[in-house]
Scaffold this motif. Structure first.
Motif, PDB file in Angstrom:
ATOM      1  N   GLU A  82       0.851  -1.186   0.000  1.00 38.69           N
ATOM      2  CA  GLU A  82       0.000   0.000   0.000  1.00 38.69           C
ATOM      3  C   GLU A  82       0.882   1.230   0.000  1.00 38.69           C
ATOM      4  O   GLU A  82       1.841   1.322   0.763  1.00 38.69           O
ATOM      5  CB  GLU A  82      -0.909   0.002   1.227  1.00 38.69           C
ATOM      6  N   ILE A  83       0.561   2.175  -0.863  1.00 36.27           N
ATOM      7  CA  ILE A  83       1.329   3.403  -1.006  1.00 36.27           C
ATOM      8  C   ILE A  83       0.471   4.557  -0.494  1.00 36.27           C
ATOM      9  O   ILE A  83      -0.661   4.731  -0.941  1.00 36.27           O
ATOM     10  CB  ILE A  83       1.685   3.672  -2.482  1.00 36.27           C
ATOM     11  N   THR A  84       1.017   5.328   0.435  1.00 35.25           N
ATOM     12  CA  THR A  84       0.352   6.543   0.895  1.00 35.25           C
ATOM     13  C   THR A  84       1.065   7.706   0.228  1.00 35.25           C
ATOM     14  O   THR A  84       2.292   7.797   0.274  1.00 35.25           O
ATOM     15  CB  THR A  84       0.435   6.676   2.427  1.00 35.25           C
ATOM     16  N   LEU A  85       0.290   8.585  -0.384  1.00 36.44           N
ATOM     17  CA  LEU A  85       0.853   9.713  -1.120  1.00 36.44           C
ATOM     18  C   LEU A  85       0.753  10.993  -0.302  1.00 36.44           C
ATOM     19  O   LEU A  85      -0.113  11.127   0.561  1.00 36.44           O
ATOM     20  CB  LEU A  85       0.106   9.886  -2.444  1.00 36.44           C
ATOM     21  N   PRO A 117      -3.221  14.166  -3.339  1.00 35.51           N
ATOM     22  CA  PRO A 117      -3.969  13.417  -4.363  1.00 35.51           C
ATOM     23  C   PRO A 117      -3.294  13.551  -5.729  1.00 35.51           C
ATOM     24  O   PRO A 117      -2.633  14.544  -6.028  1.00 35.51           O
ATOM     25  CB  PRO A 117      -5.336  14.090  -4.382  1.00 35.51           C
ATOM     26  N   LEU A 118      -3.474  12.529  -6.560  1.00 35.30           N
ATOM     27  CA  LEU A 118      -2.898  12.536  -7.901  1.00 35.30           C
ATOM     28  C   LEU A 118      -3.868  13.113  -8.914  1.00 35.30           C
ATOM     29  O   LEU A 118      -5.079  12.969  -8.773  1.00 35.30           O
ATOM     30  CB  LEU A 118      -2.565  11.108  -8.339  1.00 35.30           C
ATOM     31  N   SER A 119      -3.312  13.715  -9.947  1.00 33.63           N
ATOM     32  CA  SER A 119      -4.140  14.115 -11.084  1.00 33.63           C
ATOM     33  C   SER A 119      -4.371  12.870 -11.936  1.00 33.63           C
ATOM     34  O   SER A 119      -3.597  11.903 -11.853  1.00 33.63           O
ATOM     35  CB  SER A 119      -3.427  15.189 -11.908  1.00 33.63           C
ATOM     36  N   PRO A 120      -5.402  12.862 -12.766  1.00 28.78           N
ATOM     37  CA  PRO A 120      -5.618  11.703 -13.634  1.00 28.78           C
ATOM     38  C   PRO A 120      -4.407  11.396 -14.524  1.00 28.78           C
ATOM     39  O   PRO A 120      -4.070  10.235 -14.742  1.00 28.78           O
ATOM     40  CB  PRO A 120      -6.836  12.099 -14.464  1.00 28.78           C
ATOM     41  N   THR A 152       3.748   0.686 -13.566  1.00 29.53           N
ATOM     42  CA  THR A 152       3.432  -0.412 -12.660  1.00 29.53           C
ATOM     43  C   THR A 152       1.918  -0.466 -12.489  1.00 29.53           C
ATOM     44  O   THR A 152       1.308   0.573 -12.242  1.00 29.53           O
ATOM     45  CB  THR A 152       4.066  -0.159 -11.271  1.00 29.53           C
ATOM     46  N   PRO A 153       1.304  -1.638 -12.595  1.00 29.72           N
ATOM     47  CA  PRO A 153      -0.151  -1.716 -12.369  1.00 29.72           C
ATOM     48  C   PRO A 153      -0.494  -1.308 -10.938  1.00 29.72           C
ATOM     49  O   PRO A 153       0.100  -1.799  -9.978  1.00 29.72           O
ATOM     50  CB  PRO A 153      -0.481  -3.193 -12.597  1.00 29.72           C
ATOM     51  N   LEU A 154      -1.431  -0.371 -10.816  1.00 32.70           N
ATOM     52  CA  LEU A 154      -1.820   0.174  -9.514  1.00 32.70           C
ATOM     53  C   LEU A 154      -3.336   0.256  -9.411  1.00 32.70           C
ATOM     54  O   LEU A 154      -4.022   0.425 -10.413  1.00 32.70           O
ATOM     55  CB  LEU A 154      -1.250   1.592  -9.331  1.00 32.70           C
ATOM     56  N   ALA A 155      -3.833   0.170  -8.201  1.00 36.51           N
ATOM     57  CA  ALA A 155      -5.246   0.412  -7.914  1.00 36.51           C
ATOM     58  C   ALA A 155      -5.302   1.591  -6.956  1.00 36.51           C
ATOM     59  O   ALA A 155      -4.569   1.627  -5.963  1.00 36.51           O
ATOM     60  CB  ALA A 155      -5.886  -0.817  -7.287  1.00 36.51           C
ATOM     61  N   ALA A 156      -6.163   2.570  -7.249  1.00 33.28           N
ATOM     62  CA  ALA A 156      -6.244   3.780  -6.434  1.00 33.28           C
ATOM     63  C   ALA A 156      -7.538   3.816  -5.628  1.00 33.28           C
ATOM     64  O   ALA A 156      -8.556   3.277  -6.056  1.00 33.28           O
ATOM     65  CB  ALA A 156      -6.169   5.008  -7.346  1.00 33.28           C
ATOM     66  N   ASN A 157      -7.479   4.477  -4.469  1.00 25.96           N
ATOM     67  CA  ASN A 157      -8.712   4.702  -3.715  1.00 25.96           C
ATOM     68  C   ASN A 157      -9.459   5.869  -4.368  1.00 25.96           C
ATOM     69  O   ASN A 157      -8.983   6.468  -5.335  1.00 25.96           O
ATOM     70  CB  ASN A 157      -8.427   4.928  -2.226  1.00 25.96           C
ATOM     71  N   CYS A 158     -10.620   6.216  -3.835  1.00 26.57           N
ATOM     72  CA  CYS A 158     -11.484   7.191  -4.500  1.00 26.57           C
ATOM     73  C   CYS A 158     -10.868   8.585  -4.622  1.00 26.57           C
ATOM     74  O   CYS A 158     -11.137   9.290  -5.577  1.00 26.57           O
ATOM     75  CB  CYS A 158     -12.840   7.260  -3.814  1.00 26.57           C
ATOM     76  N   ASP A 159     -10.026   8.996  -3.684  1.00 28.80           N
ATOM     77  CA  ASP A 159      -9.437  10.334  -3.783  1.00 28.80           C
ATOM     78  C   ASP A 159      -7.966  10.310  -4.210  1.00 28.80           C
ATOM     79  O   ASP A 159      -7.273  11.316  -4.110  1.00 28.80           O
ATOM     80  CB  ASP A 159      -9.615  11.108  -2.478  1.00 28.80           C
ATOM     81  N   ARG A 173      -4.158   7.033  -1.825  1.00 31.22           N
ATOM     82  CA  ARG A 173      -3.597   5.726  -1.483  1.00 31.22           C
ATOM     83  C   ARG A 173      -3.709   4.816  -2.692  1.00 31.22           C
ATOM     84  O   ARG A 173      -4.706   4.823  -3.407  1.00 31.22           O
ATOM     85  CB  ARG A 173      -4.347   5.121  -0.290  1.00 31.22           C
ATOM     86  N   LEU A 174      -2.657   4.038  -2.910  1.00 27.86           N
ATOM     87  CA  LEU A 174      -2.597   3.120  -4.040  1.00 27.86           C
ATOM     88  C   LEU A 174      -2.229   1.731  -3.538  1.00 27.86           C
ATOM     89  O   LEU A 174      -1.590   1.593  -2.501  1.00 27.86           O
ATOM     90  CB  LEU A 174      -1.533   3.571  -5.048  1.00 27.86           C
ATOM     91  N   MET A 175      -2.618   0.723  -4.297  1.00 30.27           N
ATOM     92  CA  MET A 175      -2.237  -0.658  -4.002  1.00 30.27           C
ATOM     93  C   MET A 175      -1.466  -1.191  -5.199  1.00 30.27           C
ATOM     94  O   MET A 175      -1.770  -0.850  -6.346  1.00 30.27           O
ATOM     95  CB  MET A 175      -3.469  -1.529  -3.781  1.00 30.27           C
ATOM     96  N   ALA A 176      -0.500  -2.058  -4.909  1.00 31.64           N
ATOM     97  CA  ALA A 176       0.296  -2.685  -5.969  1.00 31.64           C
ATOM     98  C   ALA A 176       0.671  -4.096  -5.545  1.00 31.64           C
ATOM     99  O   ALA A 176       0.840  -4.369  -4.353  1.00 31.64           O
ATOM    100  CB  ALA A 176       1.562  -1.873  -6.235  1.00 31.64           C
TER     101      ALA A 176
END
Length: 158
Positions: A7-10, A13-16, A26-33, A36-39
């Motif tokens: 889990e990555i805490t940023l 927030p990231l821009s699109p 790297t394939p990532l999954a992002a939370n709604c805002d 935080r990302l998962m890899a």
């Protein structure tokens, strides 16, 4: 080779566009805002996986902390963070003076901070319970707490 869920805490927030660029790397999954990302990262150990992920993404994302998503057999979560140069130098100096590894000093400091936070939280809750008990009987407070807990299956809010 095993894959490790990280889990990555940023720091923001990231821009699109930033998220798309990072996902191409790297394939990532992002939370709604997108804070935080998962890899899933292939590596022999969780530590190597976290280092590999940080190297891949450090120039593309405002990384704060990378943690293992699941605790290990002893209930510990790996914490991978990049300290600012001044903090890292101070940690290195203290490690040299005490003859300990920097990782051990940092680990103890984190454990101390978590224990202190837990103590403060327990004292805060005790104070709140005592305040509530000045206005009601213990049995009624306990019944109300039980009712509230059964109505809120998500658990406590931060």
């Amino acid at each position: 080779m095993p894959h490790h869920a990280l889990e990555i805490t940023l720091t923001r927030p990231l821009s699109p566009a930033e998220l798309d660029a990072a996902c191409r790397r790297t394939p990532l999954a992002a939370n709604c805002d997108t804070t935080r990302l998962m890899a899933l990262v292939p590596a022999k150990t969780p530590d190597r996986a976290a280092h590999r992920l940080r190297r891949r993404l450090k120039d593309r994302l405002p990384l704060d902390v990378i943690t293992t998503h699941y605790p290990d057999a002893s209930g510990q979560v790996l914490l991978n963070l990049a300290l600012p140069p001044a903090a890292y130098a101070a940690l290195q100096t203290t490690a040299l003076q005490t003859g300990q590894k920097p990782e051990h000093l940092l680990e103890r400091a984190v454990h101390r901070a978590l224990a202190e936070h837990t103590d403060h939280e327990v004292k805060r809750l005790e104070h709140e319970v005592r305040r509530l008990l000045t206005h009601t009987a213990p049995a009624r407070l306990l019944a109300a707490m039980g009712h509230a807990l059964t109505r809120n299956p998500q658990g406590p809010t931060p």
